[in-house]
Design an enzyme around this catalytic site. Structure first.
Site, mmCIF file in Angstrom:
data_model
loop_
_atom_site.group_PDB
_atom_site.id
_atom_site.type_symbol
_atom_site.label_atom_id
_atom_site.label_comp_id
_atom_site.label_asym_id
_atom_site.label_seq_id
_atom_site.Cartn_x
_atom_site.Cartn_y
_atom_site.Cartn_z
ATOM 1 N N VAL A 7 0.644 -1.158 -0.063
ATOM 2 C CA VAL A 7 -0.025 -0.170 -0.009
ATOM 3 C C VAL A 7 0.867 1.368 -0.009
ATOM 4 O O VAL A 7 1.526 1.485 0.947
ATOM 5 C CB VAL A 7 -0.933 0.030 1.141
ATOM 6 N N ASN A 9 1.248 5.501 -1.209
ATOM 7 C CA ASN A 9 0.604 6.902 -1.092
ATOM 8 C C ASN A 9 -0.377 6.789 -2.274
ATOM 9 O O ASN A 9 -1.399 7.841 -2.168
ATOM 10 C CB ASN A 9 1.381 8.055 -1.191
ATOM 11 N N THR A 10 0.299 6.429 -3.627
ATOM 12 C CA THR A 10 -0.892 6.565 -4.778
ATOM 13 C C THR A 10 -1.396 5.431 -5.075
ATOM 14 O O THR A 10 -2.776 5.477 -5.604
ATOM 15 C CB THR A 10 0.195 7.112 -5.916
ATOM 16 N N ASP A 109 7.446 -0.284 3.571
ATOM 17 C CA ASP A 109 8.135 -0.504 2.290
ATOM 18 C C ASP A 109 9.383 -0.582 2.108
ATOM 19 O O ASP A 109 10.014 -1.575 1.536
ATOM 20 C CB ASP A 109 7.398 0.470 1.283
ATOM 21 N N THR A 132 6.040 7.656 -4.797
ATOM 22 C CA THR A 132 5.465 8.863 -4.593
ATOM 23 C C THR A 132 6.484 9.763 -4.105
ATOM 24 O O THR A 132 6.913 10.801 -4.561
ATOM 25 C CB THR A 132 4.211 9.004 -3.800
#
EC number: 2.7.1.33
Length: 259
Positions: A7, A9-10, A109, A132
């Site tokens: 998951v 940010n974009t 991440d 991002t």
């Protein structure tokens, strides 16, 4: 089979592994306003289109840099797949020794990428993730996560020019043939792309020097993320592009933590 979710940010990148084979990859927009049912209907539809059975999923794992979306995604997996996902964070076994001042500050991440790269290459590494935000991570041959650098992503930089400078247009992010632009659009593309290439070259050079000063061998540079190929076209600093590095890391962490 296991369902892994990265998951960002974009985007949310979903992958399905059958044992160690990645058999499906999908990309959804990250939207904290969407409910578990909205995501569930979409993911189930992707399964059916790919001729996969949701009931064959026996486990799941999520890495997220967007806390506000976690409730919906976690409950989506519980409701539609009848499994409780592992959430990458404190207490989850990774095999990586985080040397950050405050290990809890390191994005999930970045840890997931470090796990995958260390497992695959087992040597000194610099990992670049073009998302991002663009992140640079230094990992020793022993699996110590030393730290790194965080920069605005290429799309953020491009959007800032358009939004903050009244006369500059929004431009497509492509690498122009020449660095000397002959019009506003090509000049912006040159500055954005070649400026970013220069940033990558400089940060990688300095990180290599610092790591080698610590006694590490010259690090291998691994790049991932949507714009890795674009930047790689203009630099010799990147050794390997691995588009599924994060998904691989999620699978490995799942295997380390499954009961």
């Amino acid at each position: 089979m296991i369902l892994v979710l990265d998951v960002g940010n974009t985007n949310i990148v979903l992958g399905v592994y059958d044992d160690r084979e990645l058999i499906s990859v999908w990309r959804l927009s990250t939207d904290s306003k969407r409910t578990a049912d909205e995501y569930g209907v979409q993911v189930i539809d992707l399964f059916l289109q790919s001729k996969l059975k949701p009931e064959d999923i026996t486990g799941s794992i999520i890495s997220s840099v967007v806390p506000t979306i976690m409730y919906s995604l976690e409950h989506m997996i519980i409701k539609y797949f009848q499994v409780s996902p592992i959430i990458v964070g404190p207490g989850v076994k990774t095999g990586i020794n985080v040397k950050y001042d405050n290990p809890r500050e390191v994005g999930a991440d970045r840890i997931v990428n470090a796990v995958a790269a260390h497992e695959i290459y087992n040597r000194s590494l610099i990992i670049i993730d073009f998302g991002t935000a663009t992140t640079f991570c230094a990992v020793t041959s022993a699996g110590d996560y030393l730290g790194g650098a965080i920069c605005p992503g290429i799309k953020i930089s491009s959007s800032a020019l358009f939004e903050m400078a009244a006369k500059l247009p929004r431009v497509e992010i492509i690498r122009p043939q020449n660095i000397i632009g002959k019009n506003t659009v090509s000049s912006m593309q040159s500055g954005i792309v070649y400026g970013y290439i220069g940033q990558v070259d400089y940060i990688v050079k300095k990180m290599k020097m610092e790591m080698m000063d610590l006694g590490e061998e010259e690090p291998l540079v691994i790049a991932t993320g949507g714009l890795a190929k674009l930047i790689n076209e203009g630099t010799k600093s990147i050794d390997i592009i691995d588009s599924v590095l994060t998904l691989t890391g999620l699978r490995l962490i799942y295997e380390k933590n499954k009961e």
